[in-house]
Motif scaffolding. Structure first.
Motif, short mmCIF file in Angstrom:
data_model
loop_
_atom_site.label_atom_id
_atom_site.label_comp_id
_atom_site.label_asym_id
_atom_site.label_seq_id
_atom_site.Cartn_x
_atom_site.Cartn_y
_atom_site.Cartn_z
N MET A 2 -30.27 -52.90 66.58
CA MET A 2 -31.18 -51.77 66.70
C MET A 2 -32.07 -51.82 67.96
SD MET A 2 -33.80 -50.44 63.83
CE MET A 2 -34.34 -48.76 63.82
N PHE A 3 -32.61 -52.98 68.28
CA PHE A 3 -33.47 -53.12 69.45
C PHE A 3 -32.83 -54.03 70.51
CE2 PHE A 3 -36.35 -52.26 65.87
CZ PHE A 3 -36.95 -51.12 66.34
N PHE A 4 -31.52 -54.07 70.53
CA PHE A 4 -30.79 -54.94 71.45
C PHE A 4 -31.25 -54.74 72.89
CE2 PHE A 4 -27.14 -55.82 74.21
CZ PHE A 4 -26.84 -57.10 73.82
N ASN A 5 -31.64 -55.85 73.54
CA ASN A 5 -32.08 -55.86 74.94
C ASN A 5 -33.29 -54.98 75.21
OD1 ASN A 5 -30.34 -57.80 75.88
ND2 ASN A 5 -28.81 -56.35 76.57
N CYS A 6 -34.13 -54.76 74.24
CA CYS A 6 -35.36 -54.01 74.44
C CYS A 6 -36.39 -55.00 75.00
CB CYS A 6 -35.82 -53.39 73.13
SG CYS A 6 -37.24 -52.31 73.33
N THR A 7 -36.36 -55.23 76.29
CA THR A 7 -37.14 -56.30 76.90
C THR A 7 -38.64 -56.04 76.92
OG1 THR A 7 -36.74 -55.34 79.08
CG2 THR A 7 -35.22 -57.05 78.34
N SER A 8 -39.08 -54.81 76.70
CA SER A 8 -40.52 -54.53 76.70
C SER A 8 -41.15 -54.66 75.32
CB SER A 8 -40.79 -53.14 77.27
OG SER A 8 -40.17 -52.16 76.47
N MET B 163 -30.54 -57.73 65.52
CA MET B 163 -31.53 -56.65 65.57
C MET B 163 -32.47 -56.75 66.76
SD MET B 163 -34.06 -55.50 62.53
CE MET B 163 -35.00 -54.01 62.58
N PHE B 164 -32.92 -57.96 67.08
CA PHE B 164 -33.84 -58.15 68.20
C PHE B 164 -33.21 -58.97 69.32
CE2 PHE B 164 -36.49 -57.62 64.39
CZ PHE B 164 -37.18 -56.48 64.77
N GLU C 150 -36.65 -60.37 75.03
CA GLU C 150 -37.21 -61.56 75.65
C GLU C 150 -38.73 -61.63 75.60
OE1 GLU C 150 -35.57 -61.46 79.56
OE2 GLU C 150 -33.54 -61.85 78.83
N SER C 151 -39.42 -60.49 75.47
CA SER C 151 -40.89 -60.47 75.46
C SER C 151 -41.48 -60.54 74.06
CB SER C 151 -41.39 -59.21 76.15
OG SER C 151 -40.96 -59.17 77.48
N LEU C 152 -40.64 -60.58 73.05
CA LEU C 152 -41.11 -60.62 71.67
C LEU C 152 -41.89 -61.92 71.44
CD1 LEU C 152 -40.89 -58.94 69.09
CD2 LEU C 152 -38.89 -60.27 68.50
N THR C 153 -43.14 -61.80 70.97
CA THR C 153 -43.99 -62.98 70.81
C THR C 153 -44.41 -63.26 69.37
OG1 THR C 153 -45.98 -61.67 71.24
CG2 THR C 153 -44.94 -62.75 73.13
N ASN D 83 -27.94 -64.05 64.35
CA ASN D 83 -28.33 -63.70 65.73
C ASN D 83 -29.54 -62.76 65.81
OD1 ASN D 83 -26.03 -65.12 66.85
ND2 ASN D 83 -24.82 -63.42 66.07
N MET D 84 -30.32 -62.67 64.78
CA MET D 84 -31.43 -61.72 64.73
C MET D 84 -32.41 -61.91 65.89
SD MET D 84 -33.90 -60.98 61.53
CE MET D 84 -35.03 -59.63 61.48
N PHE D 85 -32.68 -63.16 66.25
CA PHE D 85 -33.65 -63.44 67.31
C PHE D 85 -33.01 -64.16 68.49
CE2 PHE D 85 -36.19 -63.13 63.40
CZ PHE D 85 -37.03 -62.09 63.77
N GLU D 86 -31.73 -63.99 68.67
CA GLU D 86 -31.04 -64.62 69.80
C GLU D 86 -31.63 -64.11 71.11
OE1 GLU D 86 -26.53 -65.31 71.47
OE2 GLU D 86 -26.83 -64.11 69.68
N ARG D 87 -31.84 -65.00 72.04
CA ARG D 87 -32.39 -64.72 73.37
C ARG D 87 -33.81 -64.13 73.32
NH1 ARG D 87 -29.61 -61.20 76.69
NH2 ARG D 87 -29.08 -59.95 74.89
N CYS D 88 -34.56 -64.47 72.27
CA CYS D 88 -35.98 -64.10 72.19
C CYS D 88 -36.78 -65.30 72.67
CB CYS D 88 -36.35 -63.72 70.76
SG CYS D 88 -35.58 -62.20 70.19
#
Length: 74
Positions: A14-20, A41-42, A46-49, A66-71
């Protein structure tokens, strides 16, 4: 009223690659999860904190896959 039971793949990517995206709702309220429902989903946010509360008690195979992969900021 939020859904408490999810279908297969319902929020997949749903939010794939939503970097902001830096934060998500405090809780993802579903308590019964289906296969792959939050899969990726996420992924790439990358900016998810902040992590949400995940109250589900009935889990299906790969529901959080993979829900938080590359976060990287978590």
């Amino acid at each position: 009223m939020p859904a408490t039971t999810l279908a297969n793949y319902c929020y997949w990517g749903m939010f794939f690659n939503c970097t902001s995206l830096t934060r998500i709702p405090a809780s993802l309220p579903a308590t019964t999860l289906a296969q792959h429902c939050y899969d990726g989903m996420f992924n790439g946010c990358e900016s998810l904190t902040e992590m949400p509360i995940l109250p589900a008690t009935t889990l299906a195979n790969y529901c959080y896959s993979n829900m938080f992969e590359r976060c990287y900021s978590l």
